[in-house]
Design a protein around this motif. Structure first.
Motif, PDB file in Angstrom:
ATOM      1  N   VAL A  99       0.853  -1.307   0.069  1.00 54.92           N
ATOM      2  CA  VAL A  99      -0.061  -0.053  -0.020  1.00 54.92           C
ATOM      3  C   VAL A  99       0.912   1.194  -0.015  1.00 54.92           C
ATOM      4  O   VAL A  99       0.225   2.285  -0.041  1.00 54.92           O
ATOM      5  CB  VAL A  99      -0.934   0.099   1.215  1.00 54.92           C
ATOM      6  CG1 VAL A  99      -2.150  -0.999   1.224  1.00 54.92           C
ATOM      7  CG2 VAL A  99      -0.430   0.150   2.554  1.00 54.92           C
ATOM      8  N   ARG A 100       2.078   1.009  -0.205  1.00 55.18           N
ATOM      9  CA  ARG A 100       3.105   2.153  -0.056  1.00 55.18           C
ATOM     10  C   ARG A 100       2.581   3.258  -1.310  1.00 55.18           C
ATOM     11  O   ARG A 100       2.329   2.856  -2.347  1.00 55.18           O
ATOM     12  CB  ARG A 100       4.541   2.074  -0.133  1.00 55.18           C
ATOM     13  CG  ARG A 100       5.102   1.072   0.891  1.00 55.18           C
ATOM     14  CD  ARG A 100       6.090   1.595   1.497  1.00 55.18           C
ATOM     15  NE  ARG A 100       6.339   0.547   2.743  1.00 55.18           N
ATOM     16  CZ  ARG A 100       7.223  -0.315   2.813  1.00 55.18           C
ATOM     17  NH1 ARG A 100       8.216  -0.452   1.994  1.00 55.18           N
ATOM     18  NH2 ARG A 100       7.348  -1.246   3.968  1.00 55.18           N
ATOM     19  N   GLY A 101       2.546   4.623  -0.970  1.00 53.35           N
ATOM     20  CA  GLY A 101       2.191   5.635  -2.062  1.00 53.35           C
ATOM     21  C   GLY A 101       0.964   6.008  -1.989  1.00 53.35           C
ATOM     22  O   GLY A 101       0.270   6.731  -2.592  1.00 53.35           O
ATOM     23  N   ALA A 102      -0.097   5.175  -1.200  1.00 53.42           N
ATOM     24  CA  ALA A 102      -1.456   5.414  -1.236  1.00 53.42           C
ATOM     25  C   ALA A 102      -2.004   5.912  -0.252  1.00 53.42           C
ATOM     26  O   ALA A 102      -3.207   6.216  -0.056  1.00 53.42           O
ATOM     27  CB  ALA A 102      -2.062   3.811  -1.161  1.00 53.42           C
ATOM     28  N   GLY A 103      -1.216   6.804   0.678  1.00 44.99           N
ATOM     29  CA  GLY A 103      -1.800   7.854   1.565  1.00 44.99           C
ATOM     30  C   GLY A 103      -1.818   7.131   3.055  1.00 44.99           C
ATOM     31  O   GLY A 103      -2.351   7.882   3.966  1.00 44.99           O
ATOM     32  N   PHE A 104      -1.615   5.969   3.216  1.00 45.32           N
ATOM     33  CA  PHE A 104      -1.717   5.439   4.532  1.00 45.32           C
ATOM     34  C   PHE A 104      -0.633   5.851   5.450  1.00 45.32           C
ATOM     35  O   PHE A 104      -0.987   6.397   6.710  1.00 45.32           O
ATOM     36  CB  PHE A 104      -1.224   3.862   4.479  1.00 45.32           C
ATOM     37  CG  PHE A 104      -2.555   2.964   3.862  1.00 45.32           C
ATOM     38  CD1 PHE A 104      -2.848   3.154   2.732  1.00 45.32           C
ATOM     39  CD2 PHE A 104      -3.105   2.102   4.755  1.00 45.32           C
ATOM     40  CE1 PHE A 104      -3.901   2.458   2.135  1.00 45.32           C
ATOM     41  CE2 PHE A 104      -4.380   1.575   4.224  1.00 45.32           C
ATOM     42  CZ  PHE A 104      -4.667   1.354   2.859  1.00 45.32           C
ATOM     43  N   GLY A 105       0.801   6.064   4.972  1.00 40.65           N
ATOM     44  CA  GLY A 105       1.684   6.710   5.938  1.00 40.65           C
ATOM     45  C   GLY A 105       1.195   8.436   6.327  1.00 40.65           C
ATOM     46  O   GLY A 105       1.366   8.802   7.636  1.00 40.65           O
ATOM     47  N   ARG A 106       0.530   8.783   5.321  1.00 34.62           N
ATOM     48  CA  ARG A 106       0.199  10.373   5.531  1.00 34.62           C
ATOM     49  C   ARG A 106      -0.856  10.404   6.642  1.00 34.62           C
ATOM     50  O   ARG A 106      -0.850  11.124   7.488  1.00 34.62           O
ATOM     51  CB  ARG A 106      -0.002  11.012   4.264  1.00 34.62           C
ATOM     52  CG  ARG A 106      -0.784  12.401   4.414  1.00 34.62           C
ATOM     53  CD  ARG A 106      -1.458  12.781   3.032  1.00 34.62           C
ATOM     54  NE  ARG A 106      -0.461  13.112   1.996  1.00 34.62           N
ATOM     55  CZ  ARG A 106       0.274  14.263   1.829  1.00 34.62           C
ATOM     56  NH1 ARG A 106       0.104  15.364   2.690  1.00 34.62           N
ATOM     57  NH2 ARG A 106       1.086  14.370   0.805  1.00 34.62           N
ATOM     58  N   ALA A 107      -1.830   9.505   6.446  1.00 33.82           N
ATOM     59  CA  ALA A 107      -3.279   9.499   7.188  1.00 33.82           C
ATOM     60  C   ALA A 107      -2.618   9.284   8.775  1.00 33.82           C
ATOM     61  O   ALA A 107      -3.018   9.824   9.734  1.00 33.82           O
ATOM     62  CB  ALA A 107      -4.121   8.663   6.769  1.00 33.82           C
ATOM     63  N   LEU A 108      -1.681   8.360   8.956  1.00 34.82           N
ATOM     64  CA  LEU A 108      -1.181   7.922  10.159  1.00 34.82           C
ATOM     65  C   LEU A 108      -0.551   9.232  10.998  1.00 34.82           C
ATOM     66  O   LEU A 108      -0.888   9.536  12.047  1.00 34.82           O
ATOM     67  CB  LEU A 108      -0.229   6.718  10.088  1.00 34.82           C
ATOM     68  CG  LEU A 108      -0.907   5.766   9.970  1.00 34.82           C
ATOM     69  CD1 LEU A 108      -0.019   4.405   9.388  1.00 34.82           C
ATOM     70  CD2 LEU A 108      -1.543   5.011  11.452  1.00 34.82           C
ATOM     71  N   VAL A 109       0.303  10.088   9.965  1.00 30.95           N
ATOM     72  CA  VAL A 109       1.190  11.137  10.760  1.00 30.95           C
ATOM     73  C   VAL A 109      -0.035  12.202  11.114  1.00 30.95           C
ATOM     74  O   VAL A 109       0.206  12.815  12.113  1.00 30.95           O
ATOM     75  CB  VAL A 109       2.146  11.523   9.694  1.00 30.95           C
ATOM     76  CG1 VAL A 109       2.673  12.793  10.288  1.00 30.95           C
ATOM     77  CG2 VAL A 109       3.246  10.531   9.617  1.00 30.95           C
TER      78      VAL A 109
END
Ligand SMILES: CC(C)(COP(=O)(O)OP(=O)(O)OC[C@H]1O[C@@H](n2cnc3c(N)ncnc32)[C@H](O)[C@@H]1OP(=O)(O)O)[C@@H](O)C(=O)NCCC(=O)NCCS
Length: 147
Positions: A80-90
């Protein structure tokens, strides 16, 4: 995708697979994981945990005296990298940190992740340093008092 609070144990499989590969599950435990001041977030899609991030009450070495939280255990599943999961977590971590009166959110960023944090308006502070068994890092931070 949905962000939910999870417990320390739930973070371990993904934390281990992404951040401590090839090591025992216990190597993915962090000191303070189970403290009441520590919060863990999970990013779910169709009930599957695909991203994690945790925040720990910890002063930033360069700014002692300011109310600070440390972001740790930031990881998303490779598919799922690049799909916004990291951003949403931050974003969720920033919101909770603000709610808790933190002035600073900071982390020790692995070199390949520096661009990710920069994209989210975090800044490097200081020189590169090594974390034994993990590798080179930069300290990065995001002041929470402005926008
Ligand atoms: C770093 C990591 C958490 C990013 O998660 P992600 O789910 O891919 O991040 P997002 O999809 O939300 O990306 C947000 C933005 O940052 C960009 N981005 C993501 N990873 C990046 C990177 N390594 N370098 C530069 N930009 C990056 C994305 O393209 C996206 O940009 P956009 O908004 O213009 O589309 C993930 O790659 C990961 O788990 N890496 C391995 C573990 C790791 O290094 N964790 C950090 C430890 S400090």
């Amino acid at each position: 995708m949905e962000i939910r609070i999870i417990n320390a144990t739930e973070t371990l499989p993904l934390r281990s697979a992404v951040l401590r590969p090839g090591r025992p599950l216990a190597a993915a435990q962090f000191t303070g994981d189970k403290l009441p001041t520590t919060k863990h977030f999970g990013a779910f899609r169709d009930g599957q945990l695909l991203g994690i991030a945790s925040i720990f009450l910890a002063e930033m070495p360069e700014h002692t005296g300011l109310a600070a939280l440390q972001l740790r255990g930031m990881a998303t599943a490779p598919e799922v990298r690049g799909a916004g999961f990291g951003r949403a977590l931050v974003v969720a971590c920033v919101a909770i940190a603000r709610e808790n009166g933190a002035e600073i959110l900071w982390c020790n960023a692995r070199i390949p992740a520096v661009g990710f944090y920069q994209k989210l308006s975090w800044e490097i502070i200081g020189e590169e340093f090594d974390i034994p068994d993990v590798g080179p890092h930069f300290r990065m931070w995001r002041p929470l008092t402005g926008q």
